[in-house]
Design a protein around this motif. Sequence first.
Motif, PDB file in Angstrom:
ATOM      1  N   SER A  34       8.561  10.164  -9.696  1.00  0.00           N
ATOM      2  CA  SER A  34       7.946  10.482 -10.980  1.00  0.00           C
ATOM      3  C   SER A  34       8.004   9.340 -11.982  1.00  0.00           C
ATOM      4  CB  SER A  34       8.600  11.734 -11.586  1.00  0.00           C
ATOM      5  OG  SER A  34       9.996  11.519 -11.773  1.00  0.00           O
ATOM      6  N   CYS A  38       4.701   6.501 -13.504  1.00  0.00           N
ATOM      7  CA  CYS A  38       4.333   6.492 -14.914  1.00  0.00           C
ATOM      8  C   CYS A  38       4.193   5.069 -15.444  1.00  0.00           C
ATOM      9  CB  CYS A  38       5.407   7.210 -15.737  1.00  0.00           C
ATOM     10  SG  CYS A  38       5.451   9.011 -15.491  1.00  0.00           S
ATOM     11  N   SER A  76       2.071   9.637 -16.961  1.00  0.00           N
ATOM     12  CA  SER A  76       1.483   9.395 -15.645  1.00  0.00           C
ATOM     13  C   SER A  76       0.384   8.339 -15.719  1.00  0.00           C
ATOM     14  CB  SER A  76       0.903  10.700 -15.087  1.00  0.00           C
ATOM     15  OG  SER A  76       0.028  10.449 -14.012  1.00  0.00           O
ATOM     16  N   SER A  79      -3.018   9.915 -14.580  1.00  0.00           N
ATOM     17  CA  SER A  79      -3.632  10.789 -15.581  1.00  0.00           C
ATOM     18  C   SER A  79      -4.181   9.989 -16.752  1.00  0.00           C
ATOM     19  CB  SER A  79      -2.603  11.801 -16.091  1.00  0.00           C
ATOM     20  OG  SER A  79      -2.181  12.651 -15.050  1.00  0.00           O
TER      21      SER A  79
END
Length: 367
Positions: A34, A38, A76, A79
């Motif tokens: 994760s 990012c 992210s 995103s």
Amino acid sequence: MIKGGDELIVTISRDELLRAMSRPCKIAKGQSESHLACVLIEARGDELSVEANDLYESCSVTAPAIVEEPGSALVSGKSLEAIVKSMSEGAVTIALSPSGVSVSCGRAEFGVPSLDPADFPSFPAPESGDTVTVPADSLAALVKACSWACAEEGKGAGSGAGRSVEGVLVEAGDGSLRLTGTDGLAMVRAKCEVESTGRMRESFPAAILQTAAAACSGGDVILTSSGSQLRLRGEGFVMTARAYSGDYPECDRFFSFEPSCTVSVGRSVALEAARRAAVIPGSNPVRIGFDDAGMTFSRSSDRESMSESVDANVSSPCEIGLNAKCLAAALGCLSAGNVEISMTDPLKPFVMRAGCVEALLMPVRMR
């Protein structure tokens, strides 16, 4: 959402944001963990920086921005890139919100989660080492000439004695810069004169050289190698990567030989003939014959064939077989004008030179 302790409100041109995000988002998108998936957004003073780090490569790009409240956010990369690309041209505002980070442009507003920026893994800064400064546009031209011949990342061609052949070899000193790329079957070297006080002999990943040259276009790129790390810096741009293990072999010996046949041919006519030869399907080599009539290209498959002659000055008759696509690529990277060809034997290196670029191809055995 966990904030990094600071507020964050920053406005930036969509085009500037896209430019700053480009490489960091590319690094982040391929990660599964994760925090590594990012990008770290930081707003300070009058600029916004976007940074990503996959533990092997780190990139930080800054862009001018209007900072109302300094701060940082970790979002992210996938995103953020999709959101900003979907927006129309104009000013984009990024701000912390109770539920995460809001990204707005015009009447469109998106909300994305944010992790704690304190958890973003820092990439160790390289120690002092060899440093070379080169105009970004000169670097771009050299990388374009030789990078096509490089082995794919992680698939460096072995050269024995524990050496690896990966990336682009950067050699600097005495006011010149030379780049070399090879995959073990083809080798291209390109050189330019630069006003540099540094010395270096280090292999850099082709992708980060290309990225740095594009990001710093019109300015300078500062290359630094120190032990296990490489760094490229320019105006508003910093990129760090881990160095390759092993040493790039000495390449001069491959280009130094007494030729038994030399040829001078126009680059454009030879390139056009090579490209036509590459149209024929299959893996058969293109046969190139050299004689008093000039230079003849011929290639065939089970159903198709081609033959073309071009004018050339040939010192002695010879014939050689080469990979058609590699030949076209090598001719394409050479400087315009006449190409000087040297060879000793149909099974030994075939060398072409034009301007500041020289290319070596290993022959293919003809049936």
